[in-house]
Design a protein around this motif. Structure first.
Motif, PDB file in Angstrom:
ATOM      1  N   GLY A 188       1.062  -1.339  -0.033  1.00 12.43           N
ATOM      2  CA  GLY A 188      -0.424  -0.221   0.116  1.00 12.43           C
ATOM      3  C   GLY A 188       1.116   1.199  -0.202  1.00 12.43           C
ATOM      4  O   GLY A 188       0.061   1.967  -0.027  1.00 12.43           O
ATOM      5  N   THR A 189       2.198   1.130  -0.036  1.00 12.59           N
ATOM      6  CA  THR A 189       2.884   2.261  -0.156  1.00 12.59           C
ATOM      7  C   THR A 189       2.773   2.514  -1.489  1.00 12.59           C
ATOM      8  O   THR A 189       2.737   2.371  -2.600  1.00 12.59           O
ATOM      9  N   PRO A 190       2.717   4.326  -1.599  1.00 13.31           N
ATOM     10  CA  PRO A 190       2.882   4.904  -3.074  1.00 13.31           C
ATOM     11  C   PRO A 190       4.600   4.946  -4.183  1.00 13.31           C
ATOM     12  O   PRO A 190       4.930   4.809  -3.195  1.00 13.31           O
ATOM     13  N   ILE A 191       4.270   4.784  -5.049  1.00 15.98           N
ATOM     14  CA  ILE A 191       5.477   4.811  -6.042  1.00 15.98           C
ATOM     15  C   ILE A 191       5.461   6.050  -6.986  1.00 15.98           C
ATOM     16  O   ILE A 191       5.147   6.810  -6.956  1.00 15.98           O
ATOM     17  N   LEU A 192       6.826   6.215  -5.762  1.00 20.35           N
ATOM     18  CA  LEU A 192       7.325   7.790  -6.356  1.00 20.35           C
ATOM     19  C   LEU A 192       7.813   7.375  -7.617  1.00 20.35           C
ATOM     20  O   LEU A 192       8.310   8.932  -7.970  1.00 20.35           O
ATOM     21  N   GLU A 193       7.997   6.738  -7.917  1.00 13.03           N
ATOM     22  CA  GLU A 193       9.459   7.169  -9.236  1.00 13.03           C
ATOM     23  C   GLU A 193       9.023   5.764 -10.449  1.00 13.03           C
ATOM     24  O   GLU A 193       8.779   4.528  -9.430  1.00 13.03           O
ATOM     25  N   GLY A 194       9.713   6.051 -11.670  1.00 12.96           N
ATOM     26  CA  GLY A 194       9.676   5.076 -12.982  1.00 12.96           C
ATOM     27  C   GLY A 194       8.683   4.583 -12.657  1.00 12.96           C
ATOM     28  O   GLY A 194       8.618   3.427 -13.573  1.00 12.96           O
ATOM     29  N   LEU A 195       7.483   5.480 -13.029  1.00 16.28           N
ATOM     30  CA  LEU A 195       5.980   5.850 -13.928  1.00 16.28           C
ATOM     31  C   LEU A 195       6.185   6.366 -15.122  1.00 16.28           C
ATOM     32  O   LEU A 195       7.230   6.805 -15.751  1.00 16.28           O
ATOM     33  N   ALA A 252      -2.872  11.345 -23.817  1.00 18.93           N
ATOM     34  CA  ALA A 252      -1.997  12.064 -22.377  1.00 18.93           C
ATOM     35  C   ALA A 252      -1.030  11.207 -22.328  1.00 18.93           C
ATOM     36  O   ALA A 252      -1.248   9.839 -21.681  1.00 18.93           O
ATOM     37  N   ARG A 253       0.317  11.703 -21.359  1.00 25.97           N
ATOM     38  CA  ARG A 253       1.215  11.171 -21.191  1.00 25.97           C
ATOM     39  C   ARG A 253       2.288  11.499 -19.688  1.00 25.97           C
ATOM     40  O   ARG A 253       2.285  12.664 -19.738  1.00 25.97           O
ATOM     41  N   ASP A 254       2.484  10.864 -19.367  1.00 24.59           N
ATOM     42  CA  ASP A 254       2.927  11.509 -18.206  1.00 24.59           C
ATOM     43  C   ASP A 254       4.965  11.273 -17.260  1.00 24.59           C
ATOM     44  O   ASP A 254       3.946   9.945 -17.227  1.00 24.59           O
ATOM     45  N   ASP A 255       5.204  10.924 -17.100  1.00 22.99           N
ATOM     46  CA  ASP A 255       6.394  10.072 -15.964  1.00 22.99           C
ATOM     47  C   ASP A 255       6.233  10.771 -14.651  1.00 22.99           C
ATOM     48  O   ASP A 255       7.379  10.080 -13.855  1.00 22.99           O
ATOM     49  N   GLY A 256       5.201  11.362 -14.470  1.00 24.34           N
ATOM     50  CA  GLY A 256       5.732  11.630 -12.393  1.00 24.34           C
ATOM     51  C   GLY A 256       4.706  10.764 -11.849  1.00 24.34           C
ATOM     52  O   GLY A 256       4.127  10.355 -12.306  1.00 24.34           O
ATOM     53  N   ALA A 257       4.769  11.173 -10.463  1.00 22.51           N
ATOM     54  CA  ALA A 257       4.417  10.171 -10.126  1.00 22.51           C
ATOM     55  C   ALA A 257       2.856   9.995  -9.376  1.00 22.51           C
ATOM     56  O   ALA A 257       2.357   9.437  -8.866  1.00 22.51           O
ATOM     57  N   THR A 258       2.348  11.604  -9.000  1.00 21.85           N
ATOM     58  CA  THR A 258       0.836  12.003  -9.116  1.00 21.85           C
ATOM     59  C   THR A 258       1.101  12.536 -10.448  1.00 21.85           C
ATOM     60  O   THR A 258       0.536  13.589 -10.237  1.00 21.85           O
ATOM     61  N   PRO A 259       0.626  12.951 -11.392  1.00 21.44           N
ATOM     62  CA  PRO A 259      -0.094  13.601 -12.376  1.00 21.44           C
ATOM     63  C   PRO A 259      -0.985  13.958 -12.048  1.00 21.44           C
ATOM     64  O   PRO A 259      -2.074  13.480 -11.754  1.00 21.44           O
ATOM     65  N   ARG A 260      -1.551  15.460 -12.885  1.00 19.38           N
ATOM     66  CA  ARG A 260      -2.823  16.226 -12.468  1.00 19.38           C
ATOM     67  C   ARG A 260      -3.111  16.292 -13.985  1.00 19.38           C
ATOM     68  O   ARG A 260      -2.709  17.120 -14.586  1.00 19.38           O
ATOM     69  N   LEU A 261      -4.008  15.940 -14.706  1.00 22.02           N
ATOM     70  CA  LEU A 261      -4.432  16.119 -16.067  1.00 22.02           C
ATOM     71  C   LEU A 261      -5.811  16.831 -16.383  1.00 22.02           C
ATOM     72  O   LEU A 261      -6.598  16.600 -15.841  1.00 22.02           O
ATOM     73  N   SER A 262      -5.857  17.896 -16.603  1.00 17.85           N
ATOM     74  CA  SER A 262      -6.853  18.381 -17.099  1.00 17.85           C
ATOM     75  C   SER A 262      -8.163  17.941 -18.429  1.00 17.85           C
ATOM     76  O   SER A 262      -7.589  17.995 -19.863  1.00 17.85           O
ATOM     77  N   LEU A 263      -8.782  17.479 -18.527  1.00 15.18           N
ATOM     78  CA  LEU A 263      -9.447  16.144 -19.321  1.00 15.18           C
ATOM     79  C   LEU A 263     -11.306  16.640 -19.391  1.00 15.18           C
ATOM     80  O   LEU A 263     -11.779  16.954 -18.287  1.00 15.18           O
ATOM     81  N   PRO A 264     -11.665  16.559 -20.558  1.00 13.77           N
ATOM     82  CA  PRO A 264     -12.837  17.416 -21.011  1.00 13.77           C
ATOM     83  C   PRO A 264     -13.615  15.986 -20.414  1.00 13.77           C
ATOM     84  O   PRO A 264     -13.343  14.308 -20.702  1.00 13.77           O
ATOM     85  N   PRO A 265     -15.302  15.540 -20.244  1.00 11.04           N
ATOM     86  CA  PRO A 265     -15.984  14.298 -19.960  1.00 11.04           C
ATOM     87  C   PRO A 265     -15.690  13.464 -21.290  1.00 11.04           C
ATOM     88  O   PRO A 265     -15.769  13.655 -22.837  1.00 11.04           O
ATOM     89  N   ILE A 308      -7.334   4.453 -18.399  1.00  7.95           N
ATOM     90  CA  ILE A 308      -5.394   4.886 -17.810  1.00  7.95           C
ATOM     91  C   ILE A 308      -4.972   3.678 -17.856  1.00  7.95           C
ATOM     92  O   ILE A 308      -5.280   2.512 -17.173  1.00  7.95           O
ATOM     93  N   HIS A 309      -3.784   3.622 -18.223  1.00  6.97           N
ATOM     94  CA  HIS A 309      -2.062   3.185 -18.040  1.00  6.97           C
ATOM     95  C   HIS A 309      -1.073   2.862 -17.407  1.00  6.97           C
ATOM     96  O   HIS A 309      -0.663   3.917 -17.847  1.00  6.97           O
ATOM     97  N   VAL A 310      -0.686   2.105 -16.347  1.00  7.33           N
ATOM     98  CA  VAL A 310       0.053   2.839 -15.973  1.00  7.33           C
ATOM     99  C   VAL A 310       1.495   1.828 -16.053  1.00  7.33           C
ATOM    100  O   VAL A 310       1.058   0.956 -15.682  1.00  7.33           O
ATOM    101  N   SER A 311       2.581   1.953 -16.024  1.00  4.53           N
ATOM    102  CA  SER A 311       3.670   1.167 -16.314  1.00  4.53           C
ATOM    103  C   SER A 311       4.861   1.304 -15.357  1.00  4.53           C
ATOM    104  O   SER A 311       4.782   2.602 -15.178  1.00  4.53           O
ATOM    105  N   TYR A 312       5.216   0.761 -14.835  1.00  5.97           N
ATOM    106  CA  TYR A 312       6.956   0.500 -13.869  1.00  5.97           C
ATOM    107  C   TYR A 312       7.435  -0.879 -13.627  1.00  5.97           C
ATOM    108  O   TYR A 312       7.021  -1.241 -13.766  1.00  5.97           O
ATOM    109  N   GLY A 313       8.702  -0.219 -14.880  1.00  4.55           N
ATOM    110  CA  GLY A 313       8.987  -0.792 -15.303  1.00  4.55           C
ATOM    111  C   GLY A 313       8.435  -2.563 -16.513  1.00  4.55           C
ATOM    112  O   GLY A 313       7.480  -1.701 -17.551  1.00  4.55           O
TER     113      GLY A 313
END
Length: 193
Positions: free
Chosen positions: A12-19, A35-48, A53-58
């Motif tokens: 349950g610990t947050p993943i802070l890098e490598g995403l 959209a594509r983002d390499d941050g740990a906690t991205p914030r994206l403005s998207l229309p309805p 959502i896909h996240v890869s960690y290695g």
């Protein structure tokens, strides 16, 4: 606004890098990357709309379908992944990084090298993998000095595999007299009995 975060499934610990985050708009049968983002906690403005959502960690990943309306959405995805570090030694001495490569395979049936996951990894790479069994083939130098082992990667842990090579670097020279200068343009073949 879509707010994203990834967590280790086991702790349950947050993943802070490598995403690596990818957001696809679901338009008919063809998802479109928006959209594509390499941050740990991205914030994206998207229309309805509906988004995947896909996240890869290695080599481990997670996906989720999200519907955006006229409000903020917070999504927490969990990833079940572990790490693998491989190192090589000759006797008690570590093999230098420039002399050592390795490949990681997922066994398929009775074939230990069923599916290649990583080719020519180098020290000190940490390879993030889904939990499971893997086969590692390491090579010392650039010829045929190789070792093999099976490893189990556990989620939330780093597995270290040390492969002990029984090999040595050999330098061959063709000379006219003992201690003389080497002839240029020579080639050698080293054969086993």
């Amino acid at each position: 606004e879509l707010r994203l975060a990834a967590y280790h499934a086991e702790t349950g610990t947050p993943i802070l890098e490598g995403l690596i985050w990818r957001v696809f708009a679901m338009r008919g049968d063809d998802p479109v990357l928006v959209a594509r983002d390499d941050g740990a906690t991205p914030r994206l403005s998207l229309p309805p709309a509906n988004y995947m959502i896909h996240v890869s960690y290695g080599f481990a990943s997670a996906m989720r379908l999200v519907t955006m309306q006229w409000g903020d959405v917070v999504e927490r995805l969990t990833i079940s992944a572990g790490g693998l570090q491989v190192r090589g030694v000759v006797g008690d001495l570590p093999i230098q990084a420039n002399d050592f490569t390795y490949a990681v395979y997922v066994p398929v049936g009775d074939d230990a090298e069923g599916r290649l996951v990583v080719a020519e990894a180098r020290l000190p790479d940490l390879i993030r993998l889904p939990e499971g069994d893997y086969h590692v083939v390491s090579t010392y130098g650039d010829a045929n000095a190789s070792m093999r082992t099976d490893v189990r990667v556990r989620a939330g842990e780093v597995t270290t595999a040390t492969l002990n090579h029984r090999a040595a670097r050999v330098t061959l020279k063709l000379v006219a007299d003992e201690g003389g200068e080497a002839f240029a343009g020579t080639a050698f073949s080293v054969l086993t009995p």
